[in-house]
Design an enzyme around this catalytic site. Structure first.
Site, PDB file in Angstrom:
ATOM      1  N   GLU A  97      10.886  19.502  22.268  1.00 38.20           N
ATOM      2  CA  GLU A  97      11.817  18.506  22.816  1.00 38.20           C
ATOM      3  C   GLU A  97      12.526  17.753  21.699  1.00 38.20           C
ATOM      4  O   GLU A  97      12.720  16.540  21.758  1.00 38.20           O
ATOM      5  CB  GLU A  97      11.064  17.512  23.717  1.00 38.20           C
ATOM      6  CG  GLU A  97      10.285  18.188  24.829  1.00 38.20           C
ATOM      7  CD  GLU A  97       9.586  17.226  25.780  1.00 38.20           C
ATOM      8  OE1 GLU A  97       9.893  16.023  25.760  1.00 38.20           O
ATOM      9  OE2 GLU A  97       8.735  17.695  26.548  1.00 38.20           O
ATOM     10  N   ASP A 107      14.581  15.733  19.290  1.00 39.62           N
ATOM     11  CA  ASP A 107      15.759  14.890  19.108  1.00 39.62           C
ATOM     12  C   ASP A 107      15.449  13.867  18.030  1.00 39.62           C
ATOM     13  O   ASP A 107      14.296  13.475  17.850  1.00 39.62           O
ATOM     14  CB  ASP A 107      16.293  14.254  20.402  1.00 39.62           C
ATOM     15  CG  ASP A 107      15.272  13.503  21.217  1.00 39.62           C
ATOM     16  OD1 ASP A 107      14.210  13.122  20.680  1.00 39.62           O
ATOM     17  OD2 ASP A 107      15.526  13.272  22.413  1.00 39.62           O
ATOM     18  N   GLU A 135       1.147  15.747  27.891  1.00 41.79           N
ATOM     19  CA  GLU A 135       0.865  14.344  27.536  1.00 41.79           C
ATOM     20  C   GLU A 135      -0.441  13.804  28.111  1.00 41.79           C
ATOM     21  O   GLU A 135      -0.473  12.738  28.707  1.00 41.79           O
ATOM     22  CB  GLU A 135       2.033  13.451  27.976  1.00 41.79           C
ATOM     23  CG  GLU A 135       3.357  13.855  27.338  1.00 41.79           C
ATOM     24  CD  GLU A 135       4.518  12.938  27.744  1.00 41.79           C
ATOM     25  OE1 GLU A 135       4.314  12.049  28.579  1.00 41.79           O
ATOM     26  OE2 GLU A 135       5.626  13.155  27.224  1.00 41.79           O
ATOM     27  N   ASN A 158       1.362  20.489  25.718  1.00 41.96           N
ATOM     28  CA  ASN A 158       2.549  19.864  25.122  1.00 41.96           C
ATOM     29  C   ASN A 158       2.343  18.357  25.012  1.00 41.96           C
ATOM     30  O   ASN A 158       1.829  17.733  25.941  1.00 41.96           O
ATOM     31  CB  ASN A 158       3.741  20.161  26.046  1.00 41.96           C
ATOM     32  CG  ASN A 158       5.089  19.791  25.462  1.00 41.96           C
ATOM     33  OD1 ASN A 158       5.413  20.205  24.345  1.00 41.96           O
ATOM     34  ND2 ASN A 158       5.888  19.040  26.206  1.00 41.96           N
ATOM     35  N   HIS A 163      10.114  13.896  19.212  1.00 47.69           N
ATOM     36  CA  HIS A 163      11.133  12.860  19.434  1.00 47.69           C
ATOM     37  C   HIS A 163      11.029  11.881  18.258  1.00 47.69           C
ATOM     38  O   HIS A 163      10.026  11.192  18.121  1.00 47.69           O
ATOM     39  CB  HIS A 163      10.862  12.112  20.741  1.00 47.69           C
ATOM     40  CG  HIS A 163      10.976  12.977  21.964  1.00 47.69           C
ATOM     41  ND1 HIS A 163      12.185  13.493  22.378  1.00 47.69           N
ATOM     42  CD2 HIS A 163      10.048  13.408  22.850  1.00 47.69           C
ATOM     43  CE1 HIS A 163      11.985  14.209  23.488  1.00 47.69           C
ATOM     44  NE2 HIS A 163      10.702  14.181  23.789  1.00 47.69           N
TER      45      HIS A 163
END
Ligand code: XIL
Length: 461
Positions: A280, A282, A172, A215, A251
């Site tokens: 990650e 979701d 990030e 990432n 996400h």
């Protein structure tokens, strides 16, 4: 506002008009020359996410918390369904080096030894990140910070040398919004842009066998942020800075849905010569709309040969980090959700329920724009049954943010709370014999965006 115009009023518009463009969107990877995709399951397929992913040369992982490993159902679900793990918090800087040069690997080691015992791949997460960073790091001057960063990378990677498939070396580092600028952090502010390159060079020296990833989130489609990451990776590859992979956190929720160009975005990074991974995942939501989004993500990864695996950010909904929503594949009681069935079916597995084809019933969709006016256009979706007769079908249509739908026909629509995702079910045209087809249609007010809406895959019942 959605108005259901009756079939009779609109039917005359469809057959008479030339098809302007015909293609299929949303789920890719099984496209045929005719632009039709098939989602039929296979009979003798693996019955777990990890097994089905492995049959496709990929891993399917979960973020894992050490403090849940002692819970029977949690561990059983992890061990049965997944063949990769990412420690959710246990390898972060604040967890392993809360005071300078004093390392505590206890909780992370628990996850690593559990995973090794089950021959699971392990993603290391994460070495250099502005968040979950102990206060002492931010207090250092540039020279000390540089040596603390390199020491942290080296000590952590050496501790796990030979055990980690891929490390998120830097997490990030770019800002949200349209600027494509770097995010302010102690590393960025004191060491400048070069901190990322330095971190990757240090990481390569510390464990030459681990894949080294960058990432980030909100980089899942093509936008200013992902363009900035893309430019960095391209520059690294051109100059020989060691980087092996890019992680896409993925996400998603109704404000931030799976982008229409998700697969294309993964592909353009892969084309730079790096692996890509969904790190990650979701997706807030429930039922068939959530299942459809999960299916699209899975199929996008399968369609990109350098997409080496998918990790979901947790196992049951109740342990998700997200404050609201039910974003994962298992409910609070470890029941398999429709999203689970959709992922398993997309991976070519079976046994998790119908999931869009596991029971033998399947359908395909294709899309065509059939007419355009100054302010709007008509879209038509053709639904075709697979090799078995079906008695129902469900297709989602996701509008671009500017667009609205002013009329639909030949289907029964319902809308999610964002007003952008229409779930279409039959209106008297659900029974289709093997290979037979029907169509539904809609009018889109373009409001300046003439792109086709995203047509999800077809779920048969
Ligand atoms: C989250 C964890 O899931 C939470 O338990 C923790 O409180 C905060 O961090 N991006 C990342 C992950 O890279 O490390 C974050 O994990 C979620 C967002």
């Amino acid at each position: 506002m959605v108005i259901d115009a009756c079939h009779e009023e609109r039917a005359d518009q469809r057959p008479r008009l030339p098809v302007r463009r015909a293609f299929t969107l949303g789920v890719v990877g099984l496209l045929t020359a005719a632009g039709v995709l098939t989602l039929a399951g296979t009979a003798s397929a693996a019955s777990t996410l990890g097994g089905a992913a492995a049959a496709k040369g990929r891993y399917f992982g979960a973020a894992v918390a050490a403090n849940h490993l002692g819970e029977g159902q949690y561990a059983a679900t992890l061990d049965t369904e997944f063949n990769a793990v990412t420690p959710e918090n246990e390898m972060k800087w604040e967890s392993v080096e809360s005071s300078r040069n004093s390392f505590n690997f206890g909780a992370a080691d628990q996850i690593v030894s559990h995973a090794q015992g089950k021959s699971m791949k392990i993603r290391g997460h994460t070495l250099v990140w502005h968040s979950q960073l102990p206060g002492w790091v931010g207090g250092l001057g540039a020279t000390d910070l540089r040596s603390a960063m390199n020491n942290h990378i080296t000590k952590v990677m050496q501790h796990y040398q030979g055990k980690i498939y891929a490390w998120d070396v830097v997490n990030e580092a770019f800002q949200d919004g349209g600027s494509g600028a770097r995010r302010s952090s102690p590393f960025q502010d004191k060491l400048g842009d070069g901190f990322i390159e330095e971190a990757f060079r240090t990481a390569r020296a510390a464990d030459p066998n681990a894949k080294l990833c960058y990432n980030d989130y909100n980089t899942d489609g093509q936008n200013a942020k992902s363009n900035a990451v893309y430019a960095m990776v391209k520059d690294f590859k051109a100059r020989g800075v060691p980087i092996d992979c890019v992680g896409f956190q993925s996400h998603f929720n109704s404000q931030s849905p799976v982008p229409g160009d998700y697969q294309q975005n993964l592909q353009r990074f892969a084309d730079l010569g790096v692996d890509v991974q969904i790190t990650e995942l979701d997706i807030e939501g429930s039922g068939s709309a959530q299942a459809d989004s999960y299916r699209r993500v899975t199929q996008a990864c399968l369609a990109v040969s350098r997409c080496t695996g998918i990790t979901v950010w947790g196992i049951p909904d109740k342990y998700s980090w997200r404050a609201s929503g039910t974003p994962l594949l298992f409910d609070d009681n470890y029941g398999k959700k429709p999203a689970y069935d959709a992922v398993l079916a997309a991976l070519g597995g079976s046994g998790g329920g119908d999931g869009g084809g596991g029971g033998g019933r399947s359908c395909t969709v294709s899309y065509a724009e059939t007419q355009r006016w100054g302010d709007r256009f008509n879209g038509q979706v053709t639904v075709r049954a697979g090799s078995s007769a079906i008695s129902g079908w469900t297709v989602t249509v996701t509008l671009r943010s500017a667009q609205t739908v002013s009329a639909t026909w030949n289907g029964s629509p319902s809308w999610d709370s964002s007003g952008k995702v229409m779930t279409m079910k039959p209106n008297g045209n659900g029974n289709l014999g093997a290979g037979a087809s029907t169509s539904f249609g809609f009018t889109v007010m373009a409001n300046g965006d003439w792109s086709a809406p995203t047509i999800g895959s077809c779920t048969a019942s």
